[in-house]
Design a protein around this motif. Structure first.
Motif, PDB file in Angstrom:
ATOM      1  N   GLY A 128       0.815  -1.212   0.000  1.00 62.46           N
ATOM      2  CA  GLY A 128       0.000   0.000   0.000  1.00 62.46           C
ATOM      3  C   GLY A 128       0.844   1.255   0.000  1.00 62.46           C
ATOM      4  O   GLY A 128       2.035   1.251  -0.306  1.00 62.46           O
ATOM      5  N   ILE A 129       0.198   2.394   0.358  1.00 61.57           N
ATOM      6  CA  ILE A 129       0.882   3.687   0.371  1.00 61.57           C
ATOM      7  C   ILE A 129       1.467   3.915   1.758  1.00 61.57           C
ATOM      8  O   ILE A 129       0.735   4.133   2.723  1.00 61.57           O
ATOM      9  N   ASP A 130       2.766   3.849   1.866  1.00 62.92           N
ATOM     10  CA  ASP A 130       3.449   4.111   3.128  1.00 62.92           C
ATOM     11  C   ASP A 130       4.845   4.629   2.802  1.00 62.92           C
ATOM     12  O   ASP A 130       5.822   3.877   2.750  1.00 62.92           O
ATOM     13  N   ASP A 131       4.939   5.942   2.565  1.00 62.81           N
ATOM     14  CA  ASP A 131       6.219   6.542   2.177  1.00 62.81           C
ATOM     15  C   ASP A 131       7.260   6.426   3.275  1.00 62.81           C
ATOM     16  O   ASP A 131       8.460   6.305   3.008  1.00 62.81           O
ATOM     17  N   PHE A 132       6.809   6.468   4.551  1.00 63.63           N
ATOM     18  CA  PHE A 132       7.766   6.372   5.654  1.00 63.63           C
ATOM     19  C   PHE A 132       8.448   5.001   5.648  1.00 63.63           C
ATOM     20  O   PHE A 132       9.673   4.893   5.767  1.00 63.63           O
ATOM     21  N   ALA A 133       7.639   3.953   5.493  1.00 65.80           N
ATOM     22  CA  ALA A 133       8.197   2.594   5.463  1.00 65.80           C
ATOM     23  C   ALA A 133       9.064   2.393   4.222  1.00 65.80           C
ATOM     24  O   ALA A 133      10.094   1.707   4.270  1.00 65.80           O
TER      25      ALA A 133
END
Length: 605
Positions: free
Chosen positions: A436-441
């Protein structure tokens, strides 16, 4: 660490390479020497001949290292390799993307074409050039096609095509039409030999041919055509006026002359082919030492990127490594190359001409060179001061994430060295572990993989960054710091909206002056990382869409779709391929190849 004076006494007298280091253990300069003891000691001796830039270098030297080599040629090669690897600020560093056009005649073809190329191959072809501004390869090509009826079409003439119609070039006298059997191989070869004779420096026949064609066109009242031939004769006249009378017509020289003002320098590269000057260019250089070191270092890098066509390399300064450089270039070319520094005669006049051009360019562009230095190294030093870094951030890496709705997640690493982009060191990553969308990860994964490579064999990765920049505010910085903390690498986050700089464990951002060189450098690094990430993301998205289209074909799954793309590179090539060409793809087979062919041709109908 030993006192410098003691280290100077212990220097060996063998040949080798030396590395000058600053107080942060960063490499300032790489040089070579036939006698390490004599050469390195010169830097620390008082001399009125030292340039201003050399004195600036010496002021920054805190230590030095050296590597003993078996011989002088090994020192020459090792110096070049270390300059490319470490990119020291006080060394010349040529850009990798500089290529010149050449005229190529592939003599292995049955009916050779005359074409322009920027890539030279060991394929038995004859190459002429390089051609530069003022007399381009295209200009020479137009001249050749106006005078000689040689083919310009691609592909090898085939006997099966005999009886088919000729193209327009045949009817206007610009081609002998070998593709439809209108000429023999021997007749065509005679024309090619005349073309090669002209490219080798003989312009008498082509002048007579163009004059005859111009008169004939005028007599038949084809005035527009006559004017075209007249223009070609004028181009030929310009070429002839560049003739060096005192040189034989088969002389091919590369001439390099250096001029400096104590702080900045320019090298003029002049090309003589067939006894004529066919081009010249000026290259600003940022070098801290005297002319001979500048030229030998420049020549090693220049000929690593450019093919050696000339039989002689003429230089404006006597080179300590002249014989070794000549041996190295001869081995690279496969035939004898001389390196000479003339004291007079025609070669001396050419060197003086090249030096005058370099001096003129230096005088006119010194402000631009100084401005560039301020924007690069000046901005690095300013960034160190604003951020309170322990050492100048010579190598800066910036990371950015790119995705749309969580698909085709990618990240990029842009690298700047001494304030300039080092594009050969850019790297890109496909995010593997994040859903999914998780820029931090995604940033956490990217930096984890990057830091792990510090111990790897990839030179682009193993070189330790002085500063890591992440594109984003506190959230991205926190994810990044979880990976970077403890490595000793400085880390900041650059927020887009207000261009605020965030540091780990600091709640308040650093606000850099809007017009500061430091902020402009960070913006350039950030923009490059963003551009590189977006470009990669678009490439992957397009490839995925292409695979999706291919899997609509009966019998073609993801694996076969991927093989087709890898084999043909572009969807257009897949669509235009024959059944036989499609069947060559590993694992496809004739039945599936026919299905792919049928799909595209039914769509076209």
């Amino acid at each position: 660490m030993k006192d410098l004076s003691q280290k100077l006494k212990e220097l060996p007298t063998q040949s080798g390479v030396y590395l000058m280091l600053d107080e942060y253990d960063q490499i300032l300069y790489v040089g070579k020497a036939k006698n390490l003891k004599n050469r390195v000691r010169q830097y620390f001796q008082h001399s009125a001949s030292k340039t201003e830039k050399t004195m600036l270098l010496v002021e920054k030297i805190a230590d030095f290292r050296y590597i003993i080599t078996k011989n002088e040629i090994e020192a020459l090669v090792l110096e070049n390799n270390l300059i490319k690897l470490h990119k020291p600020y006080y060394n010349i560093l040529l850009k990798d993307d500089k290529t010149y056009p050449y005229v190529r005649i592939n003599l292995k073809e049955k009916f050779p074409r005359v074409e322009v190329t920027r890539k030279l191959k060991a394929d038995g072809s004859k190459y002429y050039g390089p051609y530069m501004i003022g007399l381009s390869a295209r200009t020479i090509m137009d001249l050749i096609h106006s005078a000689y009826p040689v083919r310009s079409c691609s592909g090898e003439p085939d006997k099966k095509r005999k009886g088919k119609r000729e193209c327009l070039n045949y009817h206007i006298g610009r081609c002998l039409a070998p593709c439809v059997g209108k000429t023999t191989e021997e007749e065509y070869r005679k024309v090619i030999r005349k073309v090669m004779d002209f490219l080798g420096g003989n312009d008498k026949e082509i002048r007579a041919l163009l004059t005859e064609k111009m008169k004939s066109a005028a007599e038949h009242e084809e005035f527009e055509l006559a004017m075209q031939y007249r223009d070609q004769i004028e181009v030929l006249e310009k070429l002839v006026r560049k003739q060096i009378i005192a040189l034989p017509k088969d002389f091919n020289l590369d001439i390099f002359a250096y001029a400096d003002n104590g702080m900045y320098g320019v090298i003029n590269y002049m090309v003589v082919r067939g006894g004529k000057v066919i081009g010249a260019e000026n290259h600003p250089v940022n070098q801290a030492v005297q002319g001979e070191d500048v030229l030998s270092s420049y020549l090693m890098q220049f000929y690593e990127q450019s093919p050696i066509v000339a039989e002689e390399v003429v230089v404006s300064e006597p080179l300590t490594f002249r014989a070794e450089l000549a041996d190295y270039l001869s081995q690279k070319k496969g035939s004898r190359v001389q390196v000479v520094c003339p004291s007079g005669g025609a070669r001396g006049q050419l060197v003086e001409m090249a030096r005058n051009n370099a001096s003129d360019h230096l005088e006119k562009t010194v402000t631009k060179i100084a401005t560039k230095e301020a924007l690069t190294v000046g901005s690095v030093q300013q960034l160190q001061a604003y951020l309170g870094l322990e050492r100048p951030p010579k190598r800066i890496e910036c990371f950015d994430i790119s995705n749309i709705s969580g698909t085709d997640k990618v990240s990029s690493m842009a690298v700047f060295v001494n304030g300039e982009p080092a594009k050969e060191m850019y790297r890109r990553f496909r995010i593997k572990t994040v859903k999914g969308i998780d820029d931090f990860a995604s940033m956490h994964e990217t930096l984890s993989r990057r830091i792990a490579e510090l111990r790897g064999s990839d030179l682009s990765f193993s070189d330790r960054p002085d500063l890591i920049v992440v594109d984003g505010g506190k959230g991205q910085l926190s994810s990044a710091n979880a990976v970077v903390e403890g490595t000793g690498i400085a880390l900041i986050g650059l927020a887009k909206r207000e261009e605020e700089v965030f540091r780990p464990h600091c709640s308040e951002p650093v606000i850099l002056p809007r017009d500061s060189l430091a902020l402009k450098l960070l913006q350039r690094v950030r923009d490059e990382a963003h551009r590189f990430a977006v470009t990669y993301h678009r490439t992957l998205r397009k490839a995925r869409q292409t695979r999706s289209n291919l899997t609509n074909i009966e019998g073609i799954g993801e694996a076969n779709a991927r093989r087709l793309i890898v084999h043909f590179k572009k969807i257009e090539k897949i669509a235009s391929a024959s059944v036989e060409e499609l069947a060559e793809v590993e694992g496809l087979g004739k039945v599936k190849a026919e299905a792919v062919y049928r799909y595209f041709h039914e769509v076209e109908e």
